[in-house]
Design a protein around this motif. Structure first.
Motif, PDB file in Angstrom:
ATOM      1  N   SER A   1      35.155  34.875  33.883  1.00  0.00           N
ATOM      2  CA  SER A   1      36.290  35.197  33.458  1.00  0.00           C
ATOM      3  C   SER A   1      36.721  36.322  32.689  1.00  0.00           C
ATOM      4  CB  SER A   1      37.305  34.432  32.421  1.00  0.00           C
ATOM      5  OG  SER A   1      37.373  33.193  33.342  1.00  0.00           O
TER       6      SER A   1
ATOM      7  N   LYS B   1      41.172  35.478  31.760  1.00  0.00           N
ATOM      8  CA  LYS B   1      41.356  36.081  33.108  1.00  0.00           C
ATOM      9  C   LYS B   1      40.208  35.706  34.195  1.00  0.00           C
ATOM     10  CE  LYS B   1      44.404  39.082  36.041  1.00  0.00           C
ATOM     11  NZ  LYS B   1      45.255  37.938  36.209  1.00  0.00           N
ATOM     12  N   LYS B   2      40.236  34.587  35.564  1.00  0.00           N
ATOM     13  CA  LYS B   2      39.520  34.805  36.073  1.00  0.00           C
ATOM     14  C   LYS B   2      39.509  36.892  37.093  1.00  0.00           C
ATOM     15  CE  LYS B   2      38.815  30.579  36.010  1.00  0.00           C
ATOM     16  NZ  LYS B   2      37.730  29.378  36.084  1.00  0.00           N
TER      17      LYS B   2
ATOM     18  N   ASN C   1      37.153  36.506  39.751  1.00  0.00           N
ATOM     19  CA  ASN C   1      37.067  36.642  41.343  1.00  0.00           C
ATOM     20  C   ASN C   1      37.845  35.087  41.665  1.00  0.00           C
ATOM     21  OD1 ASN C   1      35.325  38.459  42.079  1.00  0.00           O
ATOM     22  ND2 ASN C   1      33.548  37.328  41.155  1.00  0.00           N
ATOM     23  N   PRO C   2      39.050  35.698  41.047  1.00  0.00           N
ATOM     24  CA  PRO C   2      39.923  34.138  41.648  1.00  0.00           C
ATOM     25  C   PRO C   2      40.069  33.376  42.928  1.00  0.00           C
ATOM     26  CG  PRO C   2      41.046  35.810  40.749  1.00  0.00           C
ATOM     27  CD  PRO C   2      40.043  36.629  41.251  1.00  0.00           C
TER      28      PRO C   2
ATOM     29  N   ASN D   1      42.899  31.357  44.504  1.00  0.00           N
ATOM     30  CA  ASN D   1      43.482  30.584  44.683  1.00  0.00           C
ATOM     31  C   ASN D   1      44.477  31.695  44.088  1.00  0.00           C
ATOM     32  OD1 ASN D   1      43.750  29.144  42.676  1.00  0.00           O
ATOM     33  ND2 ASN D   1      42.531  27.551  43.669  1.00  0.00           N
ATOM     34  N   MET D   2      45.762  31.147  44.152  1.00  0.00           N
ATOM     35  CA  MET D   2      47.386  31.537  43.216  1.00  0.00           C
ATOM     36  C   MET D   2      47.420  31.403  41.803  1.00  0.00           C
ATOM     37  SD  MET D   2      48.573  34.415  44.994  1.00  0.00           S
ATOM     38  CE  MET D   2      50.542  34.029  44.667  1.00  0.00           C
TER      39      MET D   2
ATOM     40  N   GLU E   1      43.936  29.841  39.794  1.00  0.00           N
ATOM     41  CA  GLU E   1      43.450  31.163  39.574  1.00  0.00           C
ATOM     42  C   GLU E   1      43.661  32.210  38.595  1.00  0.00           C
ATOM     43  OE1 GLU E   1      39.878  30.364  41.114  1.00  0.00           O
ATOM     44  OE2 GLU E   1      39.394  28.409  41.050  1.00  0.00           O
ATOM     45  N   GLN E   2      44.465  32.945  39.811  1.00  0.00           N
ATOM     46  CA  GLN E   2      45.049  34.032  39.251  1.00  0.00           C
ATOM     47  C   GLN E   2      46.224  34.641  38.116  1.00  0.00           C
ATOM     48  OE1 GLN E   2      46.870  35.584  42.709  1.00  0.00           O
ATOM     49  NE2 GLN E   2      44.962  35.905  43.882  1.00  0.00           N
ATOM     50  N   LYS E   3      46.233  33.603  37.634  1.00  0.00           N
ATOM     51  CA  LYS E   3      46.843  33.416  36.197  1.00  0.00           C
ATOM     52  C   LYS E   3      46.296  33.576  35.570  1.00  0.00           C
ATOM     53  CE  LYS E   3      50.827  30.438  38.210  1.00  0.00           C
ATOM     54  NZ  LYS E   3      51.361  29.079  38.720  1.00  0.00           N
TER      55      LYS E   3
END
Length: 125
Positions: free
Chosen positions: A66, A79-80, A82-83, A85-86, A88-90
């Motif tokens: 992150s 903030k990840k 390489n998220p 899914n949705m 993990e984008q948060k």
């Protein structure tokens, strides 16, 4: 007698309200750490290493990276990079509440969410 009791109680409340918990957040900006927590009644451990701009976390053999944006010495946004899914984008808002020797207590929440959770982290190097 009642006035003395009230005056004593007032002094105790006044003195205890002036007490500030120690926060040496700079001591925890970089290093190697572990976070022990419970998931479904089972104790789990997450290990992570942090420098000024990156945090690398390992949990159950999986590693995530992150980015870190420091707001001040005691707060930062994760903030990840390489998220997957949705969710993990948060971004996650982290705030160090207190420090003590090699541990700190923190609260965290998804940015924009009022649901905060708390935990304690131990610095291992």
């Amino acid at each position: 007698m009642k006035i003395k009791l009230l005056l004593s109680l007032f002094c105790v409340i006044l003195l205890s309200s002036c007490y500030n918990q120690e926060r040496n957040c700079k001591d925890f900006k970089t290093g190697k750490f572990k976070f022990e927590h419970e998931i479904n009644g089972k104790k789990q451990t997450t290990y992570f290493e942090r420098n000024d701009s990156i945090e690398v976390e390992t949990f159950e053999g999986k590693t995530d990276t992150s980015s870190i944006r420091w707001i001040n010495d005691c707060e930062y946004i994760l903030k990840k990079i390489n998220p997957k899914n949705m969710q993990e984008q948060k971004a996650v808002h982290m705030k160090i509440l207190t420090t003590n020797d090699n541990t700190y207590t923190f609260e965290f929440s998804i940015v924009g969410d009022n649901n905060k959770q708390k935990g304690t982290v131990t610095k291992i190097n």
